[in-house]
Design an enzyme around this catalytic site. Structure first.
Site, PDB file in Angstrom:
ATOM      1  N   LYS A  13       0.825  -1.221   0.000  1.00 19.62           N
ATOM      2  CA  LYS A  13       0.000   0.000   0.000  1.00 19.62           C
ATOM      3  C   LYS A  13       0.857   1.269   0.000  1.00 19.62           C
ATOM      4  O   LYS A  13       0.571   2.210  -0.727  1.00 19.62           O
ATOM      5  CB  LYS A  13      -0.939   0.029   1.225  1.00 19.62           C
ATOM      6  CG  LYS A  13      -1.935  -1.096   1.279  1.00 19.62           C
ATOM      7  CD  LYS A  13      -2.894  -0.936   2.454  1.00 19.62           C
ATOM      8  CE  LYS A  13      -2.249  -1.023   3.823  1.00 19.62           C
ATOM      9  NZ  LYS A  13      -1.770  -2.366   4.191  1.00 19.62           N
ATOM     10  N   ARG A  88      -8.713   0.280  10.202  1.00 21.33           N
ATOM     11  CA  ARG A  88      -8.243  -1.091  10.390  1.00 21.33           C
ATOM     12  C   ARG A  88      -9.162  -1.875  11.317  1.00 21.33           C
ATOM     13  O   ARG A  88      -8.891  -3.047  11.582  1.00 21.33           O
ATOM     14  CB  ARG A  88      -6.850  -1.057  11.007  1.00 21.33           C
ATOM     15  CG  ARG A  88      -5.715  -1.356  10.026  1.00 21.33           C
ATOM     16  CD  ARG A  88      -4.447  -1.057  10.766  1.00 21.33           C
ATOM     17  NE  ARG A  88      -3.290  -1.744  10.331  1.00 21.33           N
ATOM     18  CZ  ARG A  88      -2.257  -1.159   9.723  1.00 21.33           C
ATOM     19  NH1 ARG A  88      -2.327   0.103   9.378  1.00 21.33           N
ATOM     20  NH2 ARG A  88      -1.181  -1.842   9.454  1.00 21.33           N
ATOM     21  N   ARG A 122      11.733  -6.073   3.752  1.00 21.34           N
ATOM     22  CA  ARG A 122      11.516  -4.628   3.600  1.00 21.34           C
ATOM     23  C   ARG A 122      12.517  -3.817   4.438  1.00 21.34           C
ATOM     24  O   ARG A 122      12.837  -4.177   5.569  1.00 21.34           O
ATOM     25  CB  ARG A 122      10.091  -4.302   4.047  1.00 21.34           C
ATOM     26  CG  ARG A 122       9.764  -2.822   3.985  1.00 21.34           C
ATOM     27  CD  ARG A 122       8.302  -2.580   3.985  1.00 21.34           C
ATOM     28  NE  ARG A 122       7.638  -2.943   5.234  1.00 21.34           N
ATOM     29  CZ  ARG A 122       6.336  -2.800   5.434  1.00 21.34           C
ATOM     30  NH1 ARG A 122       5.571  -2.321   4.481  1.00 21.34           N
ATOM     31  NH2 ARG A 122       5.788  -3.153   6.584  1.00 21.34           N
ATOM     32  N   ARG A 155      12.100  -2.296  10.197  1.00 25.04           N
ATOM     33  CA  ARG A 155      11.135  -1.988  11.263  1.00 25.04           C
ATOM     34  C   ARG A 155      11.099  -3.145  12.257  1.00 25.04           C
ATOM     35  O   ARG A 155      11.129  -4.305  11.858  1.00 25.04           O
ATOM     36  CB  ARG A 155       9.742  -1.789  10.644  1.00 25.04           C
ATOM     37  CG  ARG A 155       9.579  -0.463   9.968  1.00 25.04           C
ATOM     38  CD  ARG A 155       8.348  -0.377   9.119  1.00 25.04           C
ATOM     39  NE  ARG A 155       7.138  -0.944   9.710  1.00 25.04           N
ATOM     40  CZ  ARG A 155       5.924  -0.822   9.158  1.00 25.04           C
ATOM     41  NH1 ARG A 155       5.777  -0.155   8.046  1.00 25.04           N
ATOM     42  NH2 ARG A 155       4.876  -1.367   9.722  1.00 25.04           N
ATOM     43  N   ARG A 166       0.884  -9.576  13.205  1.00 25.24           N
ATOM     44  CA  ARG A 166       0.198  -8.584  12.360  1.00 25.24           C
ATOM     45  C   ARG A 166      -0.732  -9.248  11.351  1.00 25.24           C
ATOM     46  O   ARG A 166      -1.817  -8.744  11.073  1.00 25.24           O
ATOM     47  CB  ARG A 166       1.233  -7.720  11.625  1.00 25.24           C
ATOM     48  CG  ARG A 166       1.907  -6.733  12.560  1.00 25.24           C
ATOM     49  CD  ARG A 166       3.162  -6.172  11.953  1.00 25.24           C
ATOM     50  NE  ARG A 166       2.887  -5.276  10.850  1.00 25.24           N
ATOM     51  CZ  ARG A 166       3.756  -5.014   9.878  1.00 25.24           C
ATOM     52  NH1 ARG A 166       4.926  -5.600   9.860  1.00 25.24           N
ATOM     53  NH2 ARG A 166       3.438  -4.161   8.941  1.00 25.24           N
TER      54      ARG A 166
HETATM   55  P1  AMP Z   1       1.742   0.205   8.996  1.00 28.02           P
HETATM   56  O1  AMP Z   1       2.898   1.091   8.695  1.00 28.02           O
HETATM   57  O2  AMP Z   1       0.471   0.632   8.308  1.00 28.02           O
HETATM   58  O3  AMP Z   1       2.040  -1.258   8.762  1.00 28.02           O
HETATM   59  O4  AMP Z   1       1.443   0.363  10.555  1.00 28.02           O
HETATM   60  C1  AMP Z   1       2.407  -0.002  11.512  1.00 28.02           C
HETATM   61  C2  AMP Z   1       1.749  -0.239  12.840  1.00 28.02           C
HETATM   62  O5  AMP Z   1       1.130   0.967  13.297  1.00 28.02           O
HETATM   63  C3  AMP Z   1       0.621  -1.276  12.826  1.00 28.02           C
HETATM   64  O6  AMP Z   1       1.091  -2.610  12.918  1.00 28.02           O
HETATM   65  C4  AMP Z   1      -0.158  -0.849  14.070  1.00 28.02           C
HETATM   66  O7  AMP Z   1       0.499  -1.246  15.251  1.00 28.02           O
HETATM   67  C5  AMP Z   1      -0.081   0.679  13.993  1.00 28.02           C
HETATM   68  N1  AMP Z   1      -1.198   1.218  13.191  1.00 28.02           N
HETATM   69  C6  AMP Z   1      -1.158   1.802  11.973  1.00 28.02           C
HETATM   70  N2  AMP Z   1      -2.385   2.146  11.559  1.00 28.02           N
HETATM   71  C7  AMP Z   1      -3.235   1.769  12.532  1.00 28.02           C
HETATM   72  C8  AMP Z   1      -4.639   1.819  12.692  1.00 28.02           C
HETATM   73  N3  AMP Z   1      -5.438   2.332  11.747  1.00 28.02           N
HETATM   74  N4  AMP Z   1      -5.174   1.333  13.852  1.00 28.02           N
HETATM   75  C9  AMP Z   1      -4.391   0.817  14.822  1.00 28.02           C
HETATM   76  N5  AMP Z   1      -3.061   0.702  14.724  1.00 28.02           N
HETATM   77  C10 AMP Z   1      -2.478   1.180  13.591  1.00 28.02           C
END
Ligand code: AMP
Length: 217
Positions: A13, A88, A122, A155, A166
């Site tokens: 994404k 989410r 990544r 990360r 996740r």
């Molecule tokens: P991402 O970069 O989108 O993979 O997000 C990294 C982490 O941030 C996720 O694994 C969650 O712990 C947190 N996170 C990001 N977006 C959300 C969301 N909409 N709701 C809850 N946690 C989030």
């Protein structure tokens, strides 16, 4: 246009959003990036969020929704945006209704093996957040960002235990969001099954067709 990019962690994404942002000149709002910025600045919100993020868990809905609302209230989002990583949970989708109305959800899907391979390889730039992959999109110089010479890092939540968590969280808490929007008839599917090393233009092209149709409506 108010668009949300949807799909499993690692489906790409962030990569697609960066390309679409350049094509459509719409701000790319990624809740994961907003959290990482808060963590970097060591804010109270960042400290709280980090406890969940490092485990691969979701940050509680109230914290996430509040942070997103503040961002969407800014001037640059008034004519549209590309949301990435939000909503989410169904609760977040319901809260978003109170803030704004989405025009479309783009649902990217890919096989599990593709997702795990993408997540585990990544790497991100510490300075500008650019996304690389050790085999699919390697930087010209190992561990150095091509664009800004920043150092690349993995990360914490791209490490095996957190990846497992996740993907589990995605399947139990996030997938129901799709059903929520399907009842509203705004979900569009895009196959994201190529590896990033192969030209992935078809993913962007397929997305563009959907967005261009929406613009004409
Ligand atoms: P991402 O970069 O989108 O993979 O997000 C990294 C982490 O941030 C996720 O694994 C969650 O712990 C947190 N996170 C990001 N977006 C959300 C969301 N909409 N709701 C809850 N946690 C989030």
């Amino acid at each position: 246009m108010k668009i949300a990019l949807f799909g499993s962690p690692g489906v790409g994404k962030g990569t697609y959003a960066a390309k679409l942002e350049a094509i459509y000149h719409m701000p790319h709002i990624a809740t994961g990036d907003l959290f990482r910025a808060e963590i970097k600045q060591q804010t109270e919100l960042g400290k709280k969020a980090k406890e969940y993020i490092d485990k691969g868990a979701l940050v509680p809905d109230e914290i996430t929704t509040g942070m997103l609302k503040n961002r969407l209230d800014k001037e640059d989002c008034q004519n549209g945006f590309l949301l990435d990583g939000f909503p989410r949970t169904v609760k977040q989708a319901e809260a978003l209704e109170g803030i704004t109305t989405l025009d479309a959800i783009i649902n990217y899907f890919a096989d599990d093996e593709v997702i795990i391979q993408r997540l585990s390889g990544r790497r991100l730039c510490k300075k500008d957040g650019s996304i690389y992959h050790i085999t699919n999109v390697p930087p010209k110089q190992e561990n150095i960002c091509d664009k800004c010479s920043g150092e690349l890092y993995q990360r914490d939540d791209d490490k095996p235990e957190a990846i497992k968590e996740r993907l589990e969280v995605y399947s139990t808490q996030t997938k129901p969001v799709l059903e929520y929007y399907q009842t509203k008839g705004i979900v569009h599917r895009v196959d994201a099954n190529t590896s990033i090393s192969e030209p992935n233009n078809h993913i962007i092209e397929d997305t563009q067709k959907i967005l261009d149709n929406l613009k004409e409506e």
